[in-house]
Design an enzyme around this catalytic site. Structure first.
Site, PDB file in Angstrom:
ATOM      1  CB  SER A 150      -0.895   0.005   1.248  1.00  0.00           C
ATOM      2  OG  SER A 150      -1.537   1.254   1.406  1.00  0.00           O
ATOM      3  CE1 TYR A 163      -4.430  -2.982   4.485  1.00  0.00           C
ATOM      4  CE2 TYR A 163      -3.410  -0.857   4.012  1.00  0.00           C
ATOM      5  CZ  TYR A 163      -3.975  -2.049   3.574  1.00  0.00           C
ATOM      6  OH  TYR A 163      -4.061  -2.308   2.232  1.00  0.00           O
TER       7      TYR A 163
END
Length: 258
Positions: A150, A163
């Site tokens: 990400s 995350y």
């Protein structure tokens, strides 16, 4: 071990391929003539619909159930993959593994529970590590692996610490995989999407107009990402002519926070 070449069918396994970026990636691979095995956690109907869409393109496809949070089931899943390869393609090996499956979570460090942290760890980091381990004997020499990270592993936004920490681990793991699997000619790379308009994380980027406008204002190309931006990039990276790209983090974010 069989060497991937032009005489054997190209087959990809895309985790989380029944929806979102995984589905889009599977469709782009199918358009490139790649057979696809997709996984789903519980929504079999959505997975079967994706299989139908892939078959409509002219590629073969299979949907298999997989819970990335439960690594104890990975050996049995590998057996199911082996059977699907034989039955559908009369093949023994995958050409590509796309570790895409996952889920999002938005909470500050102060508000993140240990249970949620463990779930993120089990799916994104532990799941990617041990699923790759379980499937490694089924990946052809000269094949490819793509792990999904990400943009949040590069830039920081409040609420994504847990995350992003998992995705940072995925990026380090990718380099080690590239080093260890290189003897078999297997290239391993990371694709790191920026903010994308999907149902991921409850559809925050897609459905929250204020958040979407913020993302657009912080992106050099002036908009939030779309699923086709990511699926097309992954499919391109897996084309035969791109096999010399290895051990790289490739961010596909339109220039977010540069």
């Amino acid at each position: 071990m069989t060497q991937a070449d032009n005489t054997t069918p190209r087959i990809a396994l895309v985790t989380g391929g029944s929806r979102g970026l995984g589905k889009n990636t599977a469709l782009h691979l199918a358009r490139d003539g790649v057979g696809v095995i997709i996984t789903y956690v519980s929504n079999r109907a959505a997975a079967e619909q994706t299989v139908d869409e892939i078959q409509a393109i002219g590629a073969k496809a299979v949907a298999l159930q997989l819970d990335l949070a439960n690594s104890r089931n990975f050996p049995g899943f590998a057996d199911a993959v082996r059977a699907a390869l034989k039955q559908t393609w009369n093949a023994e090996y995958l050409t590509y593994l796309v570790n895409n499956g996952g889920m999002g979570m938005h909470a500050s460090i102060a508000e993140t529970s240990e249970a949620v942290f463990d779930e993120l760890y089990n799916v994104h980091l532990k799941g990617t590590f041990f699923l790759t381990q379980a499937l490694l004997p089924l990946i052809a020499d000269g094949g490819r692996i793509i792990n999904t990270s990400s943009g949040l592993a590069r830039f920081s936004l409040p609420g994504y610490a847990a995350y992003a920490a998992m995705k940072g681990g995925v990026e380090v793991m990718t380099r080690y995989m590239a080093k260890e699997f290189g003897a078999r000619g297997i290239a391993v790379n990371t694709v790191a999407p920026g903010a994308i308009e999907t149902d991921f994380g409850g559809g925050r980027v897609r459905d929250n107009a204020e958040l979407n406008a913020f993302v657009s204002s912080q992106t050099a190309l002036g908009r939030a990402g779309r699923p086709d931006d990511i699926g097309a990039a992954v499919a391109s990276l897996l084309r035969p002519e791109n096999g010399w790209i290895n051990a790289q983090r490739i961010e596909v974010s339109g220039g977010m926070f540069i």
